[in-house]
Scaffold this active site. Structure first.
Site, short mmCIF file in Angstrom:
data_model
loop_
_atom_site.label_atom_id
_atom_site.label_comp_id
_atom_site.label_asym_id
_atom_site.label_seq_id
_atom_site.Cartn_x
_atom_site.Cartn_y
_atom_site.Cartn_z
N GLU A 117 0.82 -1.32 -0.03
CA GLU A 117 0.09 0.07 0.16
C GLU A 117 0.84 1.21 -0.03
OE1 GLU A 117 -4.12 -1.34 2.30
OE2 GLU A 117 -2.35 -0.99 3.69
N CYS A 130 3.46 8.47 1.13
CA CYS A 130 4.12 7.56 2.29
C CYS A 130 4.29 6.21 1.46
CB CYS A 130 3.28 7.53 3.33
SG CYS A 130 3.64 6.27 4.41
N CYS A 137 6.63 -6.97 6.57
CA CYS A 137 7.54 -6.46 7.58
C CYS A 137 8.13 -7.66 8.43
CB CYS A 137 7.25 -5.38 8.26
SG CYS A 137 8.64 -4.70 9.27
N CYS A 141 6.93 -5.47 15.47
CA CYS A 141 6.42 -4.85 16.39
C CYS A 141 5.05 -5.10 16.82
CB CYS A 141 6.73 -3.30 16.10
SG CYS A 141 8.46 -2.75 15.47
N CYS A 144 2.00 -2.77 15.65
CA CYS A 144 1.92 -2.62 14.27
C CYS A 144 1.40 -3.49 13.46
CB CYS A 144 3.26 -2.12 13.63
SG CYS A 144 3.34 -1.77 11.94
N CYS A 368 -0.44 5.62 10.37
CA CYS A 368 1.01 4.87 10.90
C CYS A 368 0.52 3.66 11.30
CB CYS A 368 1.69 5.72 11.85
SG CYS A 368 2.23 7.20 11.42
N1 SAH Z 1 9.67 0.26 9.82
C1 SAH Z 1 9.93 1.57 9.63
C2 SAH Z 1 8.96 2.18 8.88
C3 SAH Z 1 7.71 2.29 9.40
S1 SAH Z 1 7.11 3.87 9.72
C4 SAH Z 1 9.83 2.06 11.12
O1 SAH Z 1 9.55 1.40 11.93
O2 SAH Z 1 10.40 3.02 11.46
C5 SAH Z 1 5.79 3.85 10.49
C6 SAH Z 1 5.74 4.46 11.95
O3 SAH Z 1 4.63 4.21 12.50
C7 SAH Z 1 7.01 3.98 12.89
O4 SAH Z 1 7.46 4.75 13.62
C8 SAH Z 1 6.08 2.90 13.54
O5 SAH Z 1 6.65 2.33 14.72
C9 SAH Z 1 4.90 3.56 13.88
N2 SAH Z 1 3.39 2.76 14.08
C10 SAH Z 1 3.59 1.51 13.83
N3 SAH Z 1 2.28 1.04 14.39
C11 SAH Z 1 1.58 2.02 14.84
C12 SAH Z 1 0.54 2.49 15.72
N4 SAH Z 1 -0.59 1.36 15.45
N5 SAH Z 1 0.05 3.63 15.76
C13 SAH Z 1 0.91 4.71 15.72
N6 SAH Z 1 2.39 4.48 15.21
C14 SAH Z 1 2.66 3.29 14.76
#
Ligand code: SAH
Length: 375
Positions: A117, A130, A137, A141, A144, A368
């Site tokens: 996406e 974005c 991935c 985490c 996410c 995010c």
């Molecule tokens: N893998 C990279 C790129 C993803 S960026 C990274 O982790 O930096 C997406 C951002 O959104 C990251 O900072 C991630 O930690 C954050 N993110 C992931 N899940 C989220 C959620 N449920 N709510 C808010 N931010 C989230």
């Protein structure tokens, strides 16, 4: 642990996966190559090398991959050039819009069926794309959505660039309310861990920055690469001579909690990640962005705000707080407004610049951490 993050090997169950299982190689595309590489390819096919520049100008300058419109190329050569340089890479499966059409999430199907996406966000003064760097991935985490299904594969350079070009086309065609426009910012904050697909991501950044006909001619300052904190790759990126903004997904100032929120922390600790970030800031003179998703009663306590401020004070840094976006199956929610306010206040009192990120695209699962690419 080996630092060769791109060397494929079979992961053990539960292990973090940096490498993608080998699937069909995406079609080669001009955006995978620099200008010299494209000329070489075209020359090797028995065509005049300068045709590569003409096609590149159509692709990056006019955003056209429709060979019938390449009127400066002899009709007899168009089809072969298109096959060599601009094969179809992805098909749109679905587009969801919000904010009266100014936020648009597109689901793409790649040549082998993998799904990714991208999200276009138009603001009064700029447009941000974005983009995804991987299908799925491997960083796992728990808050996410992207991580829950694991890693499918790395995207090629051209598959990354094409997401930006597709957004630029929509703006050019006037498909986005607000009149014709351009992409000003690109953030590698879609699906995937960009620094686990390092070579393709750095090449994609080069294509975005190079002037036409080599690339799209964007400013490196408008590009942000976001990472969980793959320390050796942050150091490599600092040496690329590309002044992109580095964003580090910290989410906790202490190792005990970060080990659970960002599992790669068991390999590279908070202190190492931050040291690499300061190295990056020194090498590029760019302010590093620290991302911190505020999760109710998990990482939003006052003492953690104070500890975060203490670790960041005096550095070339800016904190981006992200109210946690809901994801399927997670009990976690965003912090209470008063706790968010107190967190901001303590960071500011500690002398650290901070903003709270908007939650654009939430209602279309485009914010995010919500990109999951379910068809
Ligand atoms: N893998 C990279 C790129 C993803 S960026 C990274 O982790 O930096 C997406 C951002 O959104 C990251 O900072 C991630 O930690 C954050 N993110 C992931 N899940 C989220 C959620 N449920 N709510 C808010 N931010 C989230």
């Amino acid at each position: 642990m080996t630092e060769d993050l791109e060397n494929p090997r079979r992961p053990r169950p539960g292990e973090l996966t940096f490498t993608s299982p080998r699937r069909g190689k995406p079609p080669g595309h001009l955006a995978d190559l620099d200008a010299a590489g494209r000329r070489e390819l075209v020359g090797a096919a028995g065509l005049p090398a300068f045709r590569a520049d003409q096609v590149s100008r159509h692709y990056f300058g006019r955003l056209s991959d429709d060979a019938s419109a390449w009127t400066d190329v002899p009709a007899a050569q168009r089809e072969e050039l298109a096959r060599l340089l601009t094969p179809p890479l992805m098909d749109p499966v679905r587009e969801l819009t919000a904010d009266r059409g100014t936020t648009r999430k597109t689901l793409w199907r790649l040549h082998d069926g993998a799904l990714v996406e991208s999200v276009l966000m138009r603001y009064p003064d700029r447009v941000t794309m974005c983009v995804s760097s991987q299908a799925g991935c491997g960083m796992n985490c728990p808050f996410c959505a992207t991580g829950q299904a694991g890693l499918t594969r790395n995207l090629s350079t051209a598959e990354i660039v094409e997401q930006v070009v597709a957004g630029a086309r929509q703006l050019q065609h006037g498909d986005v309310p607000g009149g014709p426009g351009r992409v000003n910012n690109v953030v590698f904050m879609g699906m995937g861990e960009p620094l686990a697909n390092y070579k393709a991501v750095v090449a994609a950044v080069r294509r975005l920055v190079e002037k036409s006909p080599a690339g799209l001619g964007m400013s490196a300052r408008g590009i942000t690469v976001s990472t969980v904190g793959l320390v050796p790759r942050i150091k490599d990126l600092a040496g690329e001579g590309l002044p992109v903004t580095l964003a580090v997904s910290l989410h906790a100032p202490d190792d005990e909690l970060r080990d659970t929120l960002v599992p790669v922390n068991t390999r590279w600790k908070v202190a190492e990640v931050l040291a690499a970030a300061w190295e990056y800031a020194a090498a590029t003179k760019r302010r590093v962005s620290i991302e911190y998703a505020l999760i109710k009663d998990v990482n939003d306590q006052s003492w953690r705000a104070d500890l975060l401020a203490k670790r960041l004070r005096g550095k070339l840094v800016h904190v981006n707080l992200i109210p946690l976006n809901p994801t399927p199956g997670s009990q976690w929610t965003a912090s209470r407004p008063e706790d968010e306010r107190e967190f901001v206040r303590r960071l500011e009192a500690g002398g650290v610049a901070v903003t709270v990120r908007d939650t654009r695209g939430r209602e279309i699962d485009g914010a995010c951490g919500q990109l999951a690419a379910a068809p």
